[in-house]
Scaffold this active site. Sequence first.
Site, PDB file in Angstrom:
ATOM      1  N   TYR A 147       1.218  -0.805  -0.467  1.00  0.00           N
ATOM      2  CA  TYR A 147       0.109  -0.150  -0.055  1.00  0.00           C
ATOM      3  C   TYR A 147       0.581   1.057   0.068  1.00  0.00           C
ATOM      4  O   TYR A 147       2.013   1.347   0.197  1.00  0.00           O
ATOM      5  CB  TYR A 147      -1.392   0.225   0.989  1.00  0.00           C
ATOM      6  CG  TYR A 147      -0.434   0.731   2.938  1.00  0.00           C
ATOM      7  CD1 TYR A 147      -0.679   2.047   3.076  1.00  0.00           C
ATOM      8  CD2 TYR A 147       0.048  -0.373   3.011  1.00  0.00           C
ATOM      9  CE1 TYR A 147      -0.719   1.721   4.044  1.00  0.00           C
ATOM     10  CE2 TYR A 147       0.806  -0.205   4.984  1.00  0.00           C
ATOM     11  CZ  TYR A 147       0.893   0.987   4.943  1.00  0.00           C
ATOM     12  OH  TYR A 147       0.933   1.179   6.211  1.00  0.00           O
ATOM     13  N   CYS A 148       0.334   2.549  -0.484  1.00  0.00           N
ATOM     14  CA  CYS A 148       0.872   4.047  -0.670  1.00  0.00           C
ATOM     15  C   CYS A 148       0.194   4.756  -0.029  1.00  0.00           C
ATOM     16  O   CYS A 148      -0.606   3.722   0.674  1.00  0.00           O
ATOM     17  CB  CYS A 148       1.474   3.892  -1.605  1.00  0.00           C
ATOM     18  SG  CYS A 148       0.272   4.277  -2.955  1.00  0.00           S
ATOM     19  N   LEU A 149      -0.151   5.753  -0.451  1.00  0.00           N
ATOM     20  CA  LEU A 149      -0.653   6.762   0.352  1.00  0.00           C
ATOM     21  C   LEU A 149      -3.003   6.542  -0.497  1.00  0.00           C
ATOM     22  O   LEU A 149      -3.107   6.689   0.069  1.00  0.00           O
ATOM     23  CB  LEU A 149      -1.110   8.314   0.021  1.00  0.00           C
ATOM     24  CG  LEU A 149      -1.874   8.883  -0.146  1.00  0.00           C
ATOM     25  CD1 LEU A 149      -1.508   9.654   1.684  1.00  0.00           C
ATOM     26  CD2 LEU A 149      -1.176  10.937   0.385  1.00  0.00           C
ATOM     27  N   ILE A 176      -3.840   3.690   2.085  1.00  0.00           N
ATOM     28  CA  ILE A 176      -4.215   3.988   3.199  1.00  0.00           C
ATOM     29  C   ILE A 176      -4.884   5.616   3.984  1.00  0.00           C
ATOM     30  O   ILE A 176      -5.689   5.385   5.085  1.00  0.00           O
ATOM     31  CB  ILE A 176      -3.214   4.251   4.161  1.00  0.00           C
ATOM     32  CG1 ILE A 176      -3.392   4.127   5.714  1.00  0.00           C
ATOM     33  CG2 ILE A 176      -2.297   5.597   3.856  1.00  0.00           C
ATOM     34  CD1 ILE A 176      -1.761   4.401   5.871  1.00  0.00           C
TER      35      ILE A 176
END
Length: 101
Positions: free
Chosen positions: A64-66, A93
């Site tokens: 995951y990332c932003l 996220i």
Amino acid sequence: MNLEQSEWWSKFSADENGVILDVRTDEEFESSKIPGAINIDIYKGQGFIYKLEELDKTKNYYVYCLSGGRSGQACGVMNQLGFETAYNLLGGISQWDGPTE
């Protein structure tokens, strides 16, 4: 492979061979993260590749990332490097309503 949040989390929760990988910057990672996540910043370029190469390619990675863009790229790179399983968290996220620390 792109997964919606509920499927991503339920797959991880049932996966004894699962690893959560956060590909955001160190600063982003320090501000909030999914519990148990390891952090390798995709913006490190070749350094990112070197760090990936140190990981166990037989494990299942939940990435995951932003918002899901960088993690989607990271999954593509991981597949090229021979990782068998890398799941991208759609929405990242920023849309996560699961646990954080």
